[in-house]
Write an enzyme that holds these catalytic residues in place. Structure first.
Site, PDB file in Angstrom:
ATOM      1  N   GLU A   1     -93.933  28.793  97.733  1.00 27.23           N
ATOM      2  CA  GLU A   1     -95.344  29.018  97.398  1.00 27.23           C
ATOM      3  C   GLU A   1     -95.584  30.498  97.587  1.00 27.23           C
ATOM      4  O   GLU A   1     -95.640  30.974  98.726  1.00 27.23           O
ATOM      5  CB  GLU A   1     -96.249  28.226  98.349  1.00 27.23           C
ATOM      6  CG  GLU A   1     -96.092  26.730  98.268  1.00 27.23           C
ATOM      7  CD  GLU A   1     -96.677  26.148  96.997  1.00 27.23           C
ATOM      8  OE1 GLU A   1     -97.599  26.756  96.439  1.00 27.23           O
ATOM      9  OE2 GLU A   1     -96.196  25.087  96.560  1.00 27.23           O
TER      10      GLU A   1
ATOM     11  N   CYS B   1    -104.342  33.195  98.951  1.00 29.04           N
ATOM     12  CA  CYS B   1    -103.407  33.248  97.825  1.00 29.04           C
ATOM     13  C   CYS B   1    -104.083  32.816  96.536  1.00 29.04           C
ATOM     14  O   CYS B   1    -103.629  33.160  95.451  1.00 29.04           O
ATOM     15  CB  CYS B   1    -102.204  32.356  98.114  1.00 29.04           C
ATOM     16  SG  CYS B   1    -102.677  30.663  98.506  1.00 29.04           S
TER      17      CYS B   1
HETATM   18  P1  NAP Z   1     -94.519  37.407 103.902  1.00 29.72           P
HETATM   19  O1  NAP Z   1     -94.447  38.761 104.473  1.00 29.72           O
HETATM   20  O2  NAP Z   1     -93.744  37.124 102.676  1.00 29.72           O
HETATM   21  O3  NAP Z   1     -94.101  36.409 105.091  1.00 29.72           O
HETATM   22  C1  NAP Z   1     -94.200  35.031 104.941  1.00 29.72           C
HETATM   23  C2  NAP Z   1     -93.395  34.342 106.037  1.00 29.72           C
HETATM   24  O4  NAP Z   1     -92.007  34.609 105.824  1.00 29.72           O
HETATM   25  C3  NAP Z   1     -93.708  34.831 107.445  1.00 29.72           C
HETATM   26  O5  NAP Z   1     -93.624  33.753 108.340  1.00 29.72           O
HETATM   27  C4  NAP Z   1     -92.588  35.832 107.695  1.00 29.72           C
HETATM   28  O6  NAP Z   1     -92.336  36.030 109.061  1.00 29.72           O
HETATM   29  C5  NAP Z   1     -91.436  35.127 107.038  1.00 29.72           C
HETATM   30  N1  NAP Z   1     -90.306  35.976 106.659  1.00 29.72           N
HETATM   31  C6  NAP Z   1     -90.316  37.300 106.366  1.00 29.72           C
HETATM   32  N2  NAP Z   1     -89.068  37.688 106.027  1.00 29.72           N
HETATM   33  C7  NAP Z   1     -88.262  36.602 106.126  1.00 29.72           C
HETATM   34  C8  NAP Z   1     -86.871  36.370 105.927  1.00 29.72           C
HETATM   35  N3  NAP Z   1     -86.050  37.334 105.535  1.00 29.72           N
HETATM   36  N4  NAP Z   1     -86.401  35.111 106.134  1.00 29.72           N
HETATM   37  C9  NAP Z   1     -87.217  34.110 106.533  1.00 29.72           C
HETATM   38  N5  NAP Z   1     -88.530  34.285 106.741  1.00 29.72           N
HETATM   39  C10 NAP Z   1     -89.058  35.506 106.532  1.00 29.72           C
HETATM   40  O7  NAP Z   1     -96.033  37.004 103.560  1.00 29.72           O
HETATM   41  P2  NAP Z   1     -97.303  37.185 104.470  1.00 29.72           P
HETATM   42  O8  NAP Z   1     -97.633  38.634 104.521  1.00 29.72           O
HETATM   43  O9  NAP Z   1     -97.156  36.423 105.737  1.00 29.72           O
HETATM   44  O10 NAP Z   1     -98.402  36.412 103.612  1.00 29.72           O
HETATM   45  C11 NAP Z   1     -99.150  36.982 102.575  1.00 29.72           C
HETATM   46  C12 NAP Z   1     -98.566  36.603 101.243  1.00 29.72           C
HETATM   47  O11 NAP Z   1     -98.428  35.194 101.170  1.00 29.72           O
HETATM   48  C13 NAP Z   1     -99.484  36.962 100.082  1.00 29.72           C
HETATM   49  O12 NAP Z   1     -98.695  37.527  99.081  1.00 29.72           O
HETATM   50  C14 NAP Z   1    -100.069  35.631  99.635  1.00 29.72           C
HETATM   51  O13 NAP Z   1    -100.426  35.555  98.279  1.00 29.72           O
HETATM   52  C15 NAP Z   1     -98.971  34.695  99.958  1.00 29.72           C
HETATM   53  N6  NAP Z   1     -99.484  33.343 100.199  1.00 29.72           N
HETATM   54  C16 NAP Z   1     -99.182  32.367  99.308  1.00 29.72           C
HETATM   55  C17 NAP Z   1     -99.694  31.097  99.507  1.00 29.72           C
HETATM   56  C18 NAP Z   1     -99.389  29.970  98.569  1.00 29.72           C
HETATM   57  O14 NAP Z   1     -99.660  28.846  98.934  1.00 29.72           O
HETATM   58  N7  NAP Z   1     -98.835  30.206  97.412  1.00 29.72           N
HETATM   59  C19 NAP Z   1    -100.497  30.822 100.617  1.00 29.72           C
HETATM   60  C20 NAP Z   1    -100.756  31.846 101.516  1.00 29.72           C
HETATM   61  C21 NAP Z   1    -100.242  33.123 101.291  1.00 29.72           C
HETATM   62  P3  NAP Z   1     -92.982  37.277 109.836  1.00 29.72           P
HETATM   63  O15 NAP Z   1     -94.461  37.120 109.741  1.00 29.72           O
HETATM   64  O16 NAP Z   1     -92.469  37.114 111.211  1.00 29.72           O
HETATM   65  O17 NAP Z   1     -92.499  38.505 109.130  1.00 29.72           O
END
Ligand code: NAP
Length: 514
Positions: A256, A295
């Site tokens: 997602e 999102c």
């Molecule tokens: P993110 O930086 O991509 O991180 C998402 C999750 O992945 C966090 O728990 C992060 O941990 C973890 N992560 C990071 N690098 C990883 C790796 N190499 N391996 C495994 N896990 C890893 O996103 P975010 O900043 O938390 O969230 C914002 C983004 O999410 C926005 O782009 C938004 O549009 C999107 N979003 C999408 C939805 C949907 O349902 N489609 C819903 C909500 C948000 P850490 O935090 O510890 O780095």
């Protein structure tokens, strides 16, 4: 200062490694930290598969539904405490915090109710059976059975409660143990919820584990019966999808990701109508709720040329009226973005948009000395086709008006330039426009939300994700699918076609075939 712990193999474990500091984004006060290491990933997975999974599958769907109901009630009981944490560590106003928390408890309650009506036992029929031989004696029936693996849930920072709640509702109801990884910047809320779940004793040992830290190494230990459900940016999503072990073992992965969601005003909509009011109200809410960190928030506002000036003026008026400040202050309607990194990215993103669009309100300049605040920012595209408008997600209170001719083909073309989205919303009372638009954009969007005179005041806006319908979208939105009633359980269930003597097929699963 709190250093958040992980819950693994029945114990709370301190993290290790370099701490990531957690802040109150309104004041920049230090609240605690998360340390990425300290967990033996293989041990956590083994515990889930060998202790949690069997315990869950010894229960029926109905019993697991009762468990979800109990968790939903607990979260509701602790709502005030959780709202406070959400305000402090997430920058959420009371309204924003409730949106996240009620989303979690509401989705858990929804799946509790759905599970209560499922058949006894652990097998779900998938459609009706079919004759496969010369006579009905040789019969085929698809069934869905829980996979004896583990669900690793990686959650984004912006919905620490709802994101975790909706994922665990589906997996636990399906009979699959979960390991929940919280997004770091807002991990305090997810951590407190994890404590509540553990302390309740409602979930069997091993069925719920929680990671405050990193799960990167964990993915290398997953196998064919496991599922990864990820929510976050498309960049991280692509990294996870490309993990060599996940590819080699064909581990199920649901992504997602992000989305440049369009809202389209139809060419028929005139001043003073309920349809226009609905459009303006929903766009203004999406831009400011959770400081635009949803999102599903509208990022592109498609407006027929003739209505651009009026729409712009009305939105500016609404956005100016939003009181911004410390979210714990009751009158405040928009708080800061969640972290310093987020602030940096949003400001840089606004500057990139401003290269091809005029800033009509707000902008990237700092709002005040302390706190990660961003002004609500409305831009107007100079060139409707400029790629950055359709490709860059600025994850904050920011959206761009994209003028178009009013022709449906032009609206379809602009919408689909997003490369695949979570939700598109359209506002029109012209049925032929709406029908053509839906046909043109449906393949590129997981959800199409239609507003018209008749729907005014009837439902939540397009930004709300409801458990009865699917959430997810093609292409850059990740290609995943969550929720949607029973469909939400599918990532955790194996669909198997059982073929043979009709009576034996029926008896094997306690099903009525045919
Ligand atoms: P993110 O930086 O991509 O991180 C998402 C999750 O992945 C966090 O728990 C992060 O941990 C973890 N992560 C990071 N690098 C990883 C790796 N190499 N391996 C495994 N896990 C890893 O996103 P975010 O900043 O938390 O969230 C914002 C983004 O999410 C926005 O782009 C938004 O549009 C999107 N979003 C999408 C939805 C949907 O349902 N489609 C819903 C909500 C948000 P850490 O935090 O510890 O780095």
């Amino acid at each position: 200062m709190t250093s958040l712990q992980s819950y693994v193999r029945g114990q709370w474990i301190a993290g290790s490694g370099d701490p990531v500091t957690l802040h109150d984004p309104a004041t920049e006060a230090v609240l605690g930290d998360v340390r990425p290491g300290g967990i033996d990933h293989a041990v956590a997975l083994h515990h889930a598969r060998t202790v949690g999974g069997p315990a869950l599958r010894a229960m029926t769907f109905v019993q697991r539904a009762e468990m979800l109901k109990a968790i939903a009630s607990l979260l509701h009981e602790r709502r005030d405490e959780l709202i406070e944490i959400s305000g402090r560590n997430g920058g959420n106003t009371r309204g924003d915090a409730k949106f996240d928390l009620d989303g979690a408890s509401g989705t858990l309650a929804f799946y509790a109710q759905l599970g209560a009506s499922l058949p006894a036992g652990n097998v779900l029929p998938d459609g009706s059976g079919t004759q496969l031989g010369r006579t009905p004696r040789f019969w085929g029936q698809h069934v869905l059975v829980p996979r004896p693996g583990v669900a690793v849930h990686i959650n984004a920072f912006n919905f620490p409660a709802w994101g975790m709640g909706e994922k665990m509702a589906c997996a636990l109801l399906a009979g699959v143990p979960v390991i929940e990884k919280a997004g770091t910047p807002s991990a305090m809320l997810a951590h407190r919820i994890a404590q509540i779940v553990v302390e309740s004793g409602k979930v069997p040992e091993g069925a719920f584990q929680f990671v405050a830290g990193s799960v990167s190494g964990m993915l290398d230990h997953l196998g064919p019966m496991d599922t990864v459900a990820f929510t976050g940016s498309s960049v991280t999503g692509a990294l996870i999808r490309g993990n060599k072990n996940l590819v080699a073992k064909n581990v199920r992965v649901n992504i997602e990701a992000d989305s440049i969601n369009p809202a389209i005003l139809g060419p028929d909509v005139e001043s003073g109508t309920d349809t226009l009011e609905q459009f303006l109200a929903n766009v203004a809410v999406d831009m400011t709720q959770k400081a635009g960190q949803k999102c599903t928030a509208v990022r592109r506002i498609l407006v027929p040329q003739a209505m651009v000036a009026e729409v712009e003026e009305s939105l500016i008026e609404r956005l100016r009226a939003v009181r911004i400040g410390n979210p714990l202050d009751g009158d405040v309607r928009m708080g800061p973005v969640a972290s310093k990194d987020q602030l940096r990215d949003v400001r840089a993103g606004i500057d990139r948009l401003a290269a091809v669009a005029d800033v009509r309100l707000g902008g990237s300049a700092p709002m005040q000395d302390k706190g990660y605040f961003v002004s609500p920012t409305l831009l107007r595209a100079r060139d409707a086709g400029a790629p950055v408008i359709h490709e860059l997600e600025v994850f904050g209170p920011c959206a761009t008006i994209v003028p178009y001719s009013g022709e449906v083909a032009a609206a379809i073309d602009l919408c689909n330039r997003g490369g695949g989205g979570l939700v598109a919303s359209a506002y029109s009372d012209d049925r032929s426009f709406v029908e053509a638009l839906v046909a043109g954009i449906a393949p590129w969007h997981g959800r199409v939300w239609l507003g018209s005179e008749k729907t005014q005041g009837q439902a939540l806006g397009p930004g709300a994700v409801l458990p009865a319908t699917i959430h997810g979208g093609p292409g850059r939105a990740g290609g995943g699918e969550e929720l949607g009633g029973l469909r939400g359980l599918h990532p955790y269930l194996q669909r198997t076609a059982v073929q043979g003597d009709r009576a034996v097929v029926a008896r094997s699963f306690g099903l009525e075939t045919g």
